[in-house]
Design a protein around this motif. Structure first.
Motif, PDB file in Angstrom:
ATOM      1  N   THR A  45       0.825  -1.208   0.000  1.00  0.00           N
ATOM      2  CA  THR A  45       0.000   0.000   0.000  1.00  0.00           C
ATOM      3  C   THR A  45       0.861   1.260   0.000  1.00  0.00           C
ATOM      4  O   THR A  45       0.582   2.219  -0.725  1.00  0.00           O
ATOM      5  CB  THR A  45      -0.935  -0.002   1.233  1.00  0.00           C
ATOM      6  OG1 THR A  45      -1.765  -1.167   1.179  1.00  0.00           O
ATOM      7  CG2 THR A  45      -1.823   1.226   1.257  1.00  0.00           C
ATOM      8  N   ALA A  49       1.121   4.093  -2.895  1.00  0.00           N
ATOM      9  CA  ALA A  49       0.849   5.495  -2.547  1.00  0.00           C
ATOM     10  C   ALA A  49       1.990   6.403  -3.011  1.00  0.00           C
ATOM     11  O   ALA A  49       1.755   7.532  -3.454  1.00  0.00           O
ATOM     12  CB  ALA A  49       0.650   5.631  -1.042  1.00  0.00           C
ATOM     13  N   TRP A  75      -4.071   6.784  -8.831  1.00  0.00           N
ATOM     14  CA  TRP A  75      -5.005   6.778  -7.689  1.00  0.00           C
ATOM     15  C   TRP A  75      -5.780   5.463  -7.674  1.00  0.00           C
ATOM     16  O   TRP A  75      -5.912   4.826  -6.623  1.00  0.00           O
ATOM     17  CB  TRP A  75      -5.974   7.952  -7.787  1.00  0.00           C
ATOM     18  CG  TRP A  75      -6.909   8.064  -6.610  1.00  0.00           C
ATOM     19  CD1 TRP A  75      -6.704   8.768  -5.459  1.00  0.00           C
ATOM     20  CD2 TRP A  75      -8.196   7.431  -6.457  1.00  0.00           C
ATOM     21  NE1 TRP A  75      -7.762   8.614  -4.602  1.00  0.00           N
ATOM     22  CE2 TRP A  75      -8.698   7.798  -5.183  1.00  0.00           C
ATOM     23  CE3 TRP A  75      -8.968   6.598  -7.262  1.00  0.00           C
ATOM     24  CZ2 TRP A  75      -9.945   7.360  -4.706  1.00  0.00           C
ATOM     25  CZ3 TRP A  75     -10.195   6.150  -6.797  1.00  0.00           C
ATOM     26  CH2 TRP A  75     -10.672   6.531  -5.533  1.00  0.00           C
ATOM     27  N   ARG A  79      -5.664   2.485  -4.731  1.00  0.00           N
ATOM     28  CA  ARG A  79      -6.855   2.022  -4.015  1.00  0.00           C
ATOM     29  C   ARG A  79      -6.935   0.500  -3.962  1.00  0.00           C
ATOM     30  O   ARG A  79      -7.579  -0.061  -3.072  1.00  0.00           O
ATOM     31  CB  ARG A  79      -8.123   2.565  -4.679  1.00  0.00           C
ATOM     32  CG  ARG A  79      -8.332   4.054  -4.507  1.00  0.00           C
ATOM     33  CD  ARG A  79      -8.546   4.430  -3.063  1.00  0.00           C
ATOM     34  NE  ARG A  79      -9.847   3.963  -2.562  1.00  0.00           N
ATOM     35  CZ  ARG A  79     -10.236   4.073  -1.302  1.00  0.00           C
ATOM     36  NH1 ARG A  79      -9.423   4.592  -0.390  1.00  0.00           N
ATOM     37  NH2 ARG A  79     -11.430   3.650  -0.927  1.00  0.00           N
ATOM     38  N   TYR A  82      -4.814  -0.554  -0.907  1.00  0.00           N
ATOM     39  CA  TYR A  82      -5.383   0.003   0.322  1.00  0.00           C
ATOM     40  C   TYR A  82      -6.720  -0.640   0.659  1.00  0.00           C
ATOM     41  O   TYR A  82      -7.018  -0.901   1.833  1.00  0.00           O
ATOM     42  CB  TYR A  82      -5.567   1.525   0.240  1.00  0.00           C
ATOM     43  CG  TYR A  82      -6.016   2.089   1.574  1.00  0.00           C
ATOM     44  CD1 TYR A  82      -5.085   2.366   2.559  1.00  0.00           C
ATOM     45  CD2 TYR A  82      -7.366   2.260   1.872  1.00  0.00           C
ATOM     46  CE1 TYR A  82      -5.483   2.827   3.814  1.00  0.00           C
ATOM     47  CE2 TYR A  82      -7.767   2.715   3.120  1.00  0.00           C
ATOM     48  CZ  TYR A  82      -6.827   2.998   4.085  1.00  0.00           C
ATOM     49  OH  TYR A  82      -7.227   3.424   5.333  1.00  0.00           O
ATOM     50  N   ASN A 114      -8.979   7.552   4.960  1.00  0.00           N
ATOM     51  CA  ASN A 114     -10.086   7.005   4.172  1.00  0.00           C
ATOM     52  C   ASN A 114     -11.456   7.496   4.613  1.00  0.00           C
ATOM     53  O   ASN A 114     -12.452   6.838   4.356  1.00  0.00           O
ATOM     54  CB  ASN A 114     -10.041   5.474   4.236  1.00  0.00           C
ATOM     55  CG  ASN A 114     -10.879   4.817   3.158  1.00  0.00           C
ATOM     56  OD1 ASN A 114     -10.825   5.195   1.997  1.00  0.00           O
ATOM     57  ND2 ASN A 114     -11.674   3.828   3.550  1.00  0.00           N
ATOM     58  N   TYR A 181      -7.628   9.640   0.618  1.00  0.00           N
ATOM     59  CA  TYR A 181      -7.845   9.210  -0.767  1.00  0.00           C
ATOM     60  C   TYR A 181      -9.032   9.904  -1.419  1.00  0.00           C
ATOM     61  O   TYR A 181      -8.993  10.247  -2.601  1.00  0.00           O
ATOM     62  CB  TYR A 181      -8.058   7.689  -0.811  1.00  0.00           C
ATOM     63  CG  TYR A 181      -6.817   6.881  -0.552  1.00  0.00           C
ATOM     64  CD1 TYR A 181      -5.922   6.593  -1.584  1.00  0.00           C
ATOM     65  CD2 TYR A 181      -6.537   6.384   0.715  1.00  0.00           C
ATOM     66  CE1 TYR A 181      -4.785   5.835  -1.357  1.00  0.00           C
ATOM     67  CE2 TYR A 181      -5.403   5.624   0.955  1.00  0.00           C
ATOM     68  CZ  TYR A 181      -4.523   5.348  -0.081  1.00  0.00           C
ATOM     69  OH  TYR A 181      -3.395   4.598   0.157  1.00  0.00           O
ATOM     70  N   HIS A 182     -10.107  10.098  -0.666  1.00  0.00           N
ATOM     71  CA  HIS A 182     -11.312  10.643  -1.296  1.00  0.00           C
ATOM     72  C   HIS A 182     -11.224  12.144  -1.543  1.00  0.00           C
ATOM     73  O   HIS A 182     -11.876  12.659  -2.462  1.00  0.00           O
ATOM     74  CB  HIS A 182     -12.543  10.273  -0.473  1.00  0.00           C
ATOM     75  CG  HIS A 182     -12.778   8.793  -0.429  1.00  0.00           C
ATOM     76  ND1 HIS A 182     -13.060   8.053  -1.561  1.00  0.00           N
ATOM     77  CD2 HIS A 182     -12.714   7.903   0.594  1.00  0.00           C
ATOM     78  CE1 HIS A 182     -13.174   6.776  -1.230  1.00  0.00           C
ATOM     79  NE2 HIS A 182     -12.971   6.660   0.063  1.00  0.00           N
ATOM     80  N   GLU A 185      -9.410  12.089  -4.739  1.00  0.00           N
ATOM     81  CA  GLU A 185     -10.353  11.615  -5.760  1.00  0.00           C
ATOM     82  C   GLU A 185     -11.202  12.776  -6.274  1.00  0.00           C
ATOM     83  O   GLU A 185     -11.361  12.957  -7.497  1.00  0.00           O
ATOM     84  CB  GLU A 185     -11.252  10.533  -5.165  1.00  0.00           C
ATOM     85  CG  GLU A 185     -12.293   9.989  -6.136  1.00  0.00           C
ATOM     86  CD  GLU A 185     -13.366   9.159  -5.439  1.00  0.00           C
ATOM     87  OE1 GLU A 185     -14.191   8.554  -6.155  1.00  0.00           O
ATOM     88  OE2 GLU A 185     -13.396   9.141  -4.183  1.00  0.00           O
ATOM     89  N   ILE A 238      -0.843  11.265   2.767  1.00  0.00           N
ATOM     90  CA  ILE A 238      -1.147   9.839   2.666  1.00  0.00           C
ATOM     91  C   ILE A 238       0.134   9.015   2.813  1.00  0.00           C
ATOM     92  O   ILE A 238       0.166   8.018   3.555  1.00  0.00           O
ATOM     93  CB  ILE A 238      -1.851   9.522   1.334  1.00  0.00           C
ATOM     94  CG1 ILE A 238      -3.313   9.987   1.387  1.00  0.00           C
ATOM     95  CG2 ILE A 238      -1.798   8.028   1.030  1.00  0.00           C
ATOM     96  CD1 ILE A 238      -4.089   9.755   0.112  1.00  0.00           C
ATOM     97  N   SER A 312     -16.771   5.459  -3.513  1.00  0.00           N
ATOM     98  CA  SER A 312     -15.946   6.285  -4.408  1.00  0.00           C
ATOM     99  C   SER A 312     -16.827   6.889  -5.480  1.00  0.00           C
ATOM    100  O   SER A 312     -16.799   6.490  -6.646  1.00  0.00           O
ATOM    101  CB  SER A 312     -14.828   5.436  -5.027  1.00  0.00           C
ATOM    102  OG  SER A 312     -13.957   4.945  -4.038  1.00  0.00           O
TER     103      SER A 312
END
Length: 432
Positions: A45, A49, A75, A79, A82, A114, A181-182, A185, A238, A312
């Motif tokens: 992970t 990243a 990205w 994911r 992760y 997350n 992450y979001h 995103e 991250i 997501s």
């Protein structure tokens, strides 16, 4: 060899075999398997990243259709690994322990990595129902910024930094998500608004179309530089946060969480009792698959139905979230990771595996279809619509995953741990 000596020899062989058998099914063996999978998974992970961070840096340095596409691809790849680690949550481990030395040392970083669903209006503009851009967000504000909500604290965002967005994350409420992450995103894809069953779609439209943030947001727009700074800060955070988690599971460190879990911590007072550890792990697995994945991540989205509640929603990658979160659960249950058998697994002690294997087979067939349709026909946000036949199948998947969570009671019992239904159910889960 005389009869007496031969008898003694046979007895010694049988006793040795018995000891080896007992050792293989011991709590220590299961904990070793669990810990070694965590080490491998989190290392992957972190590596993914770092590749995402590099791709984002390339995009920020030279915004183009090509570099934006590469950043999105990185990205999505990040994911994958992760998503598998989510099973390590809810077990009083370094990712989200709420109290004690583990929480103090590692900081319970899951909410920074997350957290979802997020109120994207806090980060950047969205398009409202009248087709206008919203304002008053981190990107278009200067100086002190108050995210709003209960007990919200203002933060200086004159310059967007890792430290500033860390202070803003969940500041004033769970939906005030600024990191993880979001957040990235949303900054890469922008708003995806296929809300035909709720409101007229004025941003994106199409069963295979995700958010379509214009490249001009990073080139000619007046706030382009602030978006670039945000992306870099979020990616850096991250990587930093995952570095902390990786250190918790690193081999050769007799002062980290892995050492304590395996009873090898240099400070013996920090070692975790084996039965306590297994209790936390089995209960956490049950709660995750039943209350988190089945209920919070699937049921809320399909029964509402609401794209805003899919995991997501900007990239339309929810089908992968579901598949990976489930696979992470299965990895620990079966003692495998990336096709490698890591040793004794929780399911090994279960004498009658027929019920749990039947549930696994049925759930996996539904997850496979969700994935296949998302890649060829329609994303998860279309599959959850009431008039789509898939909605019924997704509801059935939710129910099967909840039953899988309850099966952890039997798995735990087979391994000498007593759990109840309340132990594998989040008492605060959404009642839906």
């Amino acid at each position: 060899m005389n009869i007496m000596k031969k008898t003694k020899f046979i007895l010694l062989v049988l006793m040795s075999a018995l000891l080896i058998s007992c050792n293989k099914s011991s709590p220590d063996s299961i904990l070793n398997t669990y810990a070694n999978i965590a080490t491998a998974n989190y290392n992957d992970t972190l590596s993914d990243a770092k590749m995402m961070q590099d791709a984002i840096a390339n995009f920020v340095d030279d915004p183009s259709t090509k570099t934006l596409s590469e950043a999105k691809a990185a990205w999505l790849n990040a994911r994958e690994s992760y998503g598998l680690t989510e099973i390590f949550r809810l077990s009083n481990g370094p990712i989200d322990a709420e109290e004690g030395w583990v929480a103090e040392k590692y900081g319970a970083l899951e909410g920074q990595l997350n957290a979802w669903p997020l109120d994207e209006n806090m980060i950047d503009y969205t398009i409202d129902t009248k087709g206008n851009k919203t304002s008053g967000n981190i990107i278009d504000s200067r100086g002190m910024f108050n995210p709003g909500g209960e007990y919200a604290i203002s933060v200086n965002i004159a310059t967007i930094t890792k430290e500033a967005i860390t202070k803003l994350n969940e500041n004033g409420g769970d939906a005030n998500v600024a990191t993880g992450y979001h957040a990235i995103e949303f900054l890469l894809w922008g708003q995806d608004q296929d809300y035909d069953n709720m409101m007229k779609d004025g941003v994106t439209n199409g069963p295979l179309t995700a958010g379509q943030r214009p490249l001009s947001d990073y080139t000619t727009d007046k706030n382009a530089d602030r978006r670039k700074a945000y992306l870099n800060a979020a990616a850096e955070k991250i990587v930093d946060d995952l570095t902390v988690i990786v250190s918790a599971w690193a081999d050769g460190d007799n002062s980290n969480y892995k050492a304590a879990l395996l009873g090898k911590h240099s400070d013996s007072s920090k070692n975790i009792d084996q039965k306590t550890a297994l209790n936390h792990i089995f209960a956490g697995m049950g709660v995750f698959i039943k209350s988190e994945l089945a209920n919070e991540r699937i049921a809320v989205a399909v029964l509402t139905p609401s794209e805003e509640d899919e995991h997501s929603c900007f990239s339309d990658n929810t089908h992968r979230d579901i598949a990976l979160n489930y696979q992470g659960f299965k990895n620990i249950l079966m003692g495998t990771y990336n096709g490698v058998d890591y040793g004794i697994a929780p399911i090994d002690a279960l004498k009658d595996k027929s019920t749990i294997m039947s549930l696994i087979a049925s759930a996996e067939s539904k997850i496979y279809i969700i994935n296949a349709l998302a890649q060829t026909s329609r994303h998860f946000d279309y599959q959850i619509r009431p008039n789509d036949p898939q909605a019924k199948q997704i509801k059935k998947l939710k129910n099967e995953l909840r039953k899988l969570g309850d099966q952890m009671i039997n798995v735990a019992k087979a391994n000498g741990i007593n759990l109840t239904t309340s132990d594998v159910t989040d008492s605060e889960e959404t009642q839906i």
